[in-house]
Design a protein around this motif. Sequence first.
Motif, short mmCIF file in Angstrom:
data_model
loop_
_atom_site.label_atom_id
_atom_site.label_comp_id
_atom_site.label_asym_id
_atom_site.label_seq_id
_atom_site.Cartn_x
_atom_site.Cartn_y
_atom_site.Cartn_z
N SER A 1 118.51 68.75 -13.71
CA SER A 1 117.02 69.47 -13.61
C SER A 1 117.56 70.32 -12.43
N VAL A 2 117.57 69.33 -11.03
CA VAL A 2 117.94 70.52 -10.00
C VAL A 2 118.74 71.19 -9.94
N VAL A 3 120.16 71.34 -10.66
CA VAL A 3 120.55 72.70 -10.52
C VAL A 3 120.24 74.16 -11.07
N SER A 4 119.32 74.17 -11.78
CA SER A 4 118.83 74.51 -12.93
C SER A 4 118.14 75.59 -12.06
N HIS A 5 117.86 75.16 -10.96
CA HIS A 5 117.03 75.82 -10.44
C HIS A 5 117.15 76.17 -8.60
N PHE A 6 116.68 77.32 -7.92
CA PHE A 6 117.22 77.03 -6.57
C PHE A 6 116.70 76.16 -5.75
N GLY A 7 117.00 75.58 -5.01
CA GLY A 7 115.88 74.93 -4.08
C GLY A 7 116.22 73.20 -4.69
N ALA A 8 116.50 72.51 -3.74
CA ALA A 8 116.91 71.30 -3.38
C ALA A 8 115.81 69.67 -4.49
N GLN A 9 114.47 70.20 -4.35
CA GLN A 9 113.05 69.45 -4.59
C GLN A 9 112.66 70.37 -5.96
N LEU A 10 112.74 71.49 -5.91
CA LEU A 10 111.73 72.35 -7.41
C LEU A 10 111.85 71.37 -8.80
N GLY A 11 113.23 71.38 -9.27
CA GLY A 11 113.68 70.78 -10.62
C GLY A 11 113.59 68.87 -10.55
N LEU A 12 113.36 68.01 -9.35
CA LEU A 12 113.04 67.14 -9.48
C LEU A 12 112.08 66.64 -10.41
N LEU A 13 112.35 65.43 -11.51
CA LEU A 13 111.36 65.15 -12.50
C LEU A 13 111.06 63.86 -12.13
N SER A 14 109.76 63.50 -13.15
CA SER A 14 109.13 62.10 -12.61
C SER A 14 109.29 61.32 -13.78
N TYR A 15 109.97 60.06 -13.44
CA TYR A 15 110.55 58.62 -13.75
C TYR A 15 109.86 58.98 -15.31
N THR A 16 108.46 59.08 -15.67
CA THR A 16 108.03 59.17 -17.10
C THR A 16 108.80 60.44 -17.93
N ASN A 17 109.24 61.16 -17.54
CA ASN A 17 109.91 62.25 -18.21
C ASN A 17 111.74 61.93 -18.10
N LEU A 18 111.82 61.47 -17.03
CA LEU A 18 112.94 60.72 -16.88
C LEU A 18 114.12 60.44 -18.51
N ILE A 19 112.62 58.88 -18.73
CA ILE A 19 113.34 58.35 -19.81
C ILE A 19 113.33 58.77 -20.62
N LYS A 20 112.04 59.66 -21.15
CA LYS A 20 112.23 60.76 -22.17
C LYS A 20 112.80 60.96 -22.29
N LYS A 21 113.39 62.33 -21.21
CA LYS A 21 114.89 63.17 -21.48
C LYS A 21 116.06 61.64 -21.99
N ARG A 22 116.63 60.66 -21.64
CA ARG A 22 117.76 59.97 -21.63
C ARG A 22 117.76 59.48 -23.39
N ARG A 23 116.44 59.11 -23.78
CA ARG A 23 116.32 58.74 -24.69
C ARG A 23 117.10 59.78 -25.96
N SER A 24 116.86 61.28 -25.32
CA SER A 24 117.00 62.31 -25.94
C SER A 24 118.44 62.34 -25.75
N GLN A 25 119.10 62.19 -24.54
CA GLN A 25 120.10 63.23 -24.06
C GLN A 25 121.20 62.61 -23.62
N SER A 26 120.65 61.37 -23.59
CA SER A 26 121.67 60.85 -22.06
C SER A 26 122.98 60.64 -22.50
N GLY A 27 124.20 60.59 -20.94
CA GLY A 27 125.64 61.08 -21.90
C GLY A 27 126.02 59.81 -21.66
N LYS A 28 127.01 59.32 -22.20
CA LYS A 28 128.02 58.09 -22.04
C LYS A 28 128.74 57.72 -21.08
#
Length: 370
Positions: free
Chosen positions: A335-362
Amino acid sequence: MTPLPKDQFDIITIGGITRDLFLKVDSAEILESVSLKNGTQKSLLLPYGSKIPVSEIHTAFGGGAANTAVSFARLGLKVAFCGALGQDDEGEKALAHLKKEKINLALTTRVKKQITGFSVALASFDGQRTILTHAGANQALAPTLLKEDFFRQTQWVYLTSLYGQAEEILKRILRFKQKYHFKIAWNPGSQQIKAGYKTHREFLTQTEILILNKEEAADFTDLPYQEHFYEGIHLLGQRQGILKFTHLLPHYVVDTLKIMQFLIQTGVKLVVITDGQRGAQVYDGKTHYFIPAVNIKPISTLGAGDAFASTFVGGIIHGQNITQALGLANLNAASVVSHFGAQLGLLSYTNLIKKRRSQSGKVVKNSLKC
């Protein structure tokens, strides 16, 4: 006088804060070179004495301790930031930014006759970045700023780049740890990398999580990459039971195994090595973990390492196991590398848990005795 902390902290971050300027330079060329110690390295080439067109300009806040403080806060943790800023407009803006993220700032100081740390990030056509940095007020971070009452009240301490009185700061942290038994996550800066592991033997024995990128790991341990290490140790493992790889791994993963084993032998509990778009590894002395990077074209890679490291540590603090924490870290770095800046793309814990359910890498796990 520093006010006493009212609440227990989950984590205190210590180190740098900067104002970052991003310049996108599409005309830069990339030169590859090969060394025996560090393998293939790339350099950014710009015509000498020329006027170089810049296609995009962006500004943001950065610095390892500031980036990770924001990351931990967005993960829902109680965070204090310890750092030094100049008595200038940029310092004022940086503090306001951290305050907005609900980060405790009682361990910050403003320094006269010093500007707030400043970096210029040159982003090339492939999203990689080359950074020009001026430490500024970060050099004034002193051991006396680390007020003991705050360390009595924290569960973790996260250390990033330290300048100036770095060794005295590390000694003070060790002294507090022996009294209050908090845990340490350490992402050494360039000054600590250059000093090497021998200078930091005692600190390593007290470090729960050590985070380095691949090049830093080689420099810190003075051990070269072992790009053909896999074949030899795999055969040795078959004969002596040292290694039981049930999954084949690419050479760029296994070439750091010797370094990871060495770092565990120094007393570190958990070693994390990141390798950009090639993914990341974790080793605890018994099991080796590898996760490939999310397949994404980066806009800017600045801050990806901070996002990965802080999210991994944050996941552990939240009670996630290593595999789960790796999945969260991978997604936040992407998410961070999809933006300029080291903080803009940082996600909340809740959003990360949701993303992991659908996009988790092996995550690939293998037994590896130290």
